[in-house]
Structures are given as C-alpha cells and as structure tokens.
Design a protein around this motif. Structure first.
Motif, mmCIF file in Angstrom:
data_model
loop_
_atom_site.group_PDB
_atom_site.id
_atom_site.type_symbol
_atom_site.label_atom_id
_atom_site.label_comp_id
_atom_site.label_asym_id
_atom_site.label_seq_id
_atom_site.Cartn_x
_atom_site.Cartn_y
_atom_site.Cartn_z
ATOM 1 N N GLY A 128 7.669 -8.933 -14.863
ATOM 2 C CA GLY A 128 8.791 -9.515 -14.145
ATOM 3 C C GLY A 128 9.033 -8.870 -12.796
ATOM 4 O O GLY A 128 9.849 -9.344 -12.006
ATOM 5 N N GLY A 129 8.327 -7.762 -12.530
ATOM 6 C CA GLY A 129 8.488 -7.093 -11.253
ATOM 7 C C GLY A 129 7.715 -5.790 -11.214
ATOM 8 O O GLY A 129 7.096 -5.379 -12.192
ATOM 9 N N VAL A 130 7.762 -5.139 -10.053
ATOM 10 C CA VAL A 130 7.092 -3.852 -9.868
ATOM 11 C C VAL A 130 8.087 -2.866 -9.270
ATOM 12 O O VAL A 130 8.807 -3.202 -8.316
ATOM 13 N N ARG A 131 8.108 -1.677 -9.856
ATOM 14 C CA ARG A 131 8.961 -0.608 -9.323
ATOM 15 C C ARG A 131 8.096 0.310 -8.477
ATOM 16 O O ARG A 131 7.052 0.801 -8.925
ATOM 17 N N PHE A 132 8.520 0.543 -7.247
ATOM 18 C CA PHE A 132 7.792 1.378 -6.300
ATOM 19 C C PHE A 132 8.620 2.587 -5.907
ATOM 20 O O PHE A 132 9.858 2.518 -5.858
ATOM 21 N N GLU A 133 7.932 3.675 -5.607
ATOM 22 C CA GLU A 133 8.577 4.819 -4.975
ATOM 23 C C GLU A 133 8.210 4.814 -3.498
ATOM 24 O O GLU A 133 7.029 4.669 -3.138
ATOM 25 N N ARG A 134 9.208 4.960 -2.668
ATOM 26 C CA ARG A 134 8.950 5.081 -1.229
ATOM 27 C C ARG A 134 8.211 6.390 -0.970
ATOM 28 O O ARG A 134 8.565 7.433 -1.497
ATOM 29 N N THR A 135 7.158 6.332 -0.154
ATOM 30 C CA THR A 135 6.414 7.525 0.229
ATOM 31 C C THR A 135 6.623 7.805 1.713
ATOM 32 O O THR A 135 7.186 6.989 2.447
ATOM 33 N N GLY B 13 0.822 -1.203 0.000
ATOM 34 C CA GLY B 13 0.000 0.000 0.000
ATOM 35 C C GLY B 13 0.858 1.255 0.000
ATOM 36 O O GLY B 13 1.966 1.257 0.542
ATOM 37 N N ARG B 14 0.319 2.321 -0.586
ATOM 38 C CA ARG B 14 1.099 3.563 -0.663
ATOM 39 C C ARG B 14 1.042 4.351 0.643
ATOM 40 O O ARG B 14 1.848 5.245 0.869
ATOM 41 N N ARG B 15 0.066 4.055 1.495
ATOM 42 C CA ARG B 15 -0.029 4.713 2.799
ATOM 43 C C ARG B 15 0.458 3.781 3.892
ATOM 44 O O ARG B 15 0.790 2.615 3.638
ATOM 45 N N GLY B 16 0.438 4.270 5.117
ATOM 46 C CA GLY B 16 0.795 3.450 6.254
ATOM 47 C C GLY B 16 -0.387 2.627 6.739
ATOM 48 O O GLY B 16 -1.500 2.731 6.212
ATOM 49 N N PRO B 17 -0.194 1.803 7.757
ATOM 50 C CA PRO B 17 -1.283 0.947 8.248
ATOM 51 C C PRO B 17 -2.482 1.734 8.759
ATOM 52 O O PRO B 17 -3.610 1.246 8.705
ATOM 53 N N SER B 18 -2.279 2.967 9.232
ATOM 54 C CA SER B 18 -3.422 3.746 9.713
ATOM 55 C C SER B 18 -4.313 4.206 8.568
ATOM 56 O O SER B 18 -5.478 4.549 8.774
#
Length: 464
Positions: free
Chosen positions: A283-290, A194-199
């Motif tokens: 073959g994969g997923v590229r993510f940006e850290r938020t 998920g792009r957000r945190g657990p909250s």
C-alpha cells in the motif's frame, strides 16, 4: 580442429565467438553457442526496452557474427540439465567459455519486500520483453501509483514504459498481452526514487532526456531534493556525464507541469526502509531522508516520508548465480577467474573460461563486453596447444541429441523471426514477439521441412 562451446548467446557470448573465429593463431576453430532459450541475443532481445529501437538494432551486428559458417547456434540446450554439466561439456569440447551473465536481481532486504504488488524490475522487463519464463498475465497494472526504487537505466526504462501511452508502443515488438495491459493501465503517478543525489545516480543523460520528452507525462522534481546536492557547489569539479545529468534534472525542477495525463516524479535522498501493507498487499513505501555524509556516501537523518503505492518495482542491480559444477565467489557474485581463466581452489582449471558479467560482475554497458570477451579469448588461445591435445567427442551435437536435448539451430531461429513478423501482420503491427515456450518451439518447427524436427536442419557439424 579446436572445438569450443560458448554458453550464452548474449553480447558477451557472441563477442567471444567473434574473437575466436577472427583470430589467426589457431587456423581451424569451430564454435557452438549453447543457450537455454531458442532465441539468440540474450538481454539485447529480452532486456532492452521495446521503444529503444536503436539499441535493439545491435541484433543486426550480432546476427552477422552468428551467420559465420564456423559458428553454430544451438538454442533450447540447457547446461545443467540432462547431465550436461561443466564436466560433461569438457568431454565434448576442447574448451568452454561461460557467458551466463548475472541472472538474479538484488533485493532491498527490508520488511514487506515480499508483499503482493512488490516485484523486481527484472520481472517487469521480462514481461514486457516477452521472455518465455514470464507469465503473460503477470502484471495487470490496476495500481494508480507505482514506485520504482533505483536510479539507473533499468529504473528509467521501467518508469518510462509505465508512463507511456500504449499507442506510443504499438509500433514496437512488445507482446500483445503486455500491450493490452498497458492500454488498460490505471497507473497515473510514477515515482523514481534513489537514496543518493543526482550526482550519484547511474542513469545516462540520453535516458534522462527521453523521460522529459514523453508526450503523455509531466516530469516533476522537488527543488528541496536538489538543495542537498553538493555537486552544485562546483559543477566544474564533477565528470561531464554528471554535469549533464545535473543540468537536465535542474531544468525539470524549474519547469511547470503541462497538465499531461500522467506524472513522473524523480526523487532523491530517500532510502527505503519498509514496504507498507494495506489490504494484504503493498500500500506504500516508507523512506528515510538521507543527506550527503561528506565522503561520497549518504547517512540517515531520522526523518521519514511515506509514498502511497500499489505497485513497487526494485531496480537496484543484479547478481550472478552459481552453476552447479563451477566454482563461485558468493560475495562478489562471479566465477573466480584470472583474465577469464576459471580458478578452482586458486589454480587454473584447464579448458574452462568466463566472460561478461559472470566474469567481472554486473557493470558496464553492452560495448564493455567486447574487450572483456577478447581478453578471455586471448587467454584461451595462449592455452590452445594444451587444449588441442585433449580427447573430445567427434560430434558434440550428436551427443547432445543422444542425451535428450533438442537443439534449435539457426534455421529454427529464422523460422521464429518469420512467425513473429506474421503475427505482427495479423495484428496490424510491424512485428510482435511470441511470449511463450510452446509458441517459440512450435515456430521453430516451421523449419522442419528443411531437414530436422526441431528446426535444426538435422544433426551434424555445419548443418544450418
């Protein structure tokens, strides 16, 4: 007699029918529930995971409504086909309540999204739920690593099914083809991201705890993801549901792996930016850290991370789709309405109403549909005096048949249920869903001896 058509037999449609026949202001109401599928219950049958027996048991409550003599289920009737559009429906019925849901999944809108191996979670759910529009061999599950994008209950459902052993699902009604594919599955690593945190996640605590109780999978949480969660600073300031979810996730972060055959990673603060190609497929997923932006959202940090994956499922929500002949708000994905009354160019369209997700958007739980449907029905009843003066067909079902529709009535649905129980018996299982149109319609014809070639009990008002 006030004749009402309800389009859609999911919870919102059934609750609307229940409210219509349960009221006392209009003494004589008859309801036809029209559905494109030959089976009732909508997403309760085709959206609830097979291992969620308690939620699936809601079908028993919906069944009690549909067995009312004032309500007739007419499956295998597609609104929009054979000239059966909104205008024609208003010639057949005094009023029409559209409960058609939100049938389209939201897209990520990133490069690589259409690569082979990239699917919507909706397609995966339809496959393991035996929806007749889903190809029985749609998922071979030859991937070793799967990424599920989204942190709602649908994401948790599909991740749980991927992480379960097939033997754990053998006692459910999952179709035999899907069960065989799950038994042969090579998936060993599943990432929920998920792009957000657990909250900011949308899953419920019960769904989360189910993940932690899987006998065949270790649930892993990176403590570095939790370090970004600002809600930990003052847990008392967040809602109780969020507080419970944070407790579960923190427990996972502190729990060492048990060496189970599969690993389920729950990741936060990662936004997908591209699906990577390898050998002509995902073959994969590229993510940006938020990171939290200080106002309840997140911002990109310019730091990127890649997760290898041969299967990607997006579970980022649904959207309503327009029906030809009905107005549609493309921005919100709903039919414009006021308290359920359909609005055409800002003015009420007499006899046309909406309930459920196509009315309010894809939000809430199953029970949310009950007050939503009741509000719509109250609006309809306020209009009853005007609606009752409209000239409509004496026998709408006969008109449907004359136009080439072949309704599956309640008796036909009961024949489908019996056929699924018999199929389960031959396979040594309690019950197994029939996954294809030919099988469902063929089973419905098992009721033909009761009076109709489509398991309909014959045409005419009140034939069940």
């Amino acid at each position: 007699m006030l004749r009402i058509a309800v389009v859609g037999s999911g919870p919102s449609g059934v609750y609307a029918a229940q409210a219509l026949v349960g009221q006392s202001s209009v003494p004589d109401v008859r309801v036809h529930i029209l559905d494109r599928l030959p089976c009732p219950y909508g997403l309760v049958r085709y959206g609830v995971a097979p291992d969620h027996e308690k939620i699936k048991s809601l079908q028993n409550n919906l069944r009690a409504v549909l067995e009312d003599d004032r309500i007739d289920f007419l499956g295998n009737v597609e609104v929009g086909a054979r000239g059966l559009g909104p205008r024609r429906l208003l010639e057949l019925y005094h009023a029409v309540v559209y409960c058609i849901g939100a049938a389209r999944d939201r897209r990520l809108g990133i490069p690589g999204e259409d690569l082979p191996g990239s699917h919507s979670a909706t397609d995966f759910v339809s496959w393991y739920s035996a929806h007749p529009d889903a190809a029985p061999d749609a998922f071979a599950l030859g991937a070793r690593t799967a990424v599920v994008i989204g942190v709602g209950n649908v994401a948790v459902d599909v991740a749980r099914i991927l992480a379960r052993g097939a033997d754990e699902l053998r006692g459910t009604d999952v179709p035999e083809g899907a069960l065989e594919a799950l038994a042969a599955s090579r998936v060993r690593e599943v990432h929920i991201v998920g792009r957000r945190g657990p909250s900011g996640a949308k899953f419920t605590t019960k769904e989360l705890r189910e993940l932690g109780a899987l006998p065949s999978a270790d649930v892993l949480v990176d403590p570095a993801d939790l370090a970004l969660e600002t809600a930990y600073a003052d847990p008392a300031a967040v809602p109780a549901l969020v507080r419970r979810n944070l407790t579960v996730v923190r427990e996972w972060a502190d729990r060492p792996p048990q060496g189970r055959p599969r690993r389920l990673h729950v990741r936060f603060f990662l936004r997908p930016v591209e699906l990577l190609e390898q050998g002509g497929r995902v073959g994969g997923v590229r993510f940006e850290r938020t990171a939290p932006d200080g106002s309840g959202g997140v911002r990109g940090t310019g730091v990127y991370e890649e997760i290898e994956a041969q299967l990607v499922l997006r579970a980022v929500g649904y959207r309503g789709v327009p029906m030809e002949g009905l107005p549609f708000d493309a921005e919100r994905g709903v039919v414009p309405n006021s308290a359920g009354r359909v609005l055409r160019d800002g003015a009420f369209s007499p006899g046309e109403y909406v309930a459920g997700w196509i009315k309010r958007g894809p939000n809430g739980v199953i029970g949310t549909n009950r007050p939503c449907a009741k509000e719509t029905v109250n609006a309809l009843l306020e209009d009853a005096a005007v609606l009752g003066r409209r000239q409509v067909a004496a026998d709408p079902e006969a008109e449907l048949r004359a136009a080439g529709h072949r309704p599956v009535r309640w008796r036909g649905w009961l024949a489908i249920e019996e056929a699924e129980a018999a199929l389960g018996h031959t396979l040594g299982r309690p019950r197994v869903k029939i996954p294809d149109w030919a099988g469902l319609l063929g089973a419905a014809q098992g009721a033909a001896g009761a009076g109709g070639p489509e398991g309909a009990g014959g045409p005419g008002e009140g034939a069940r």
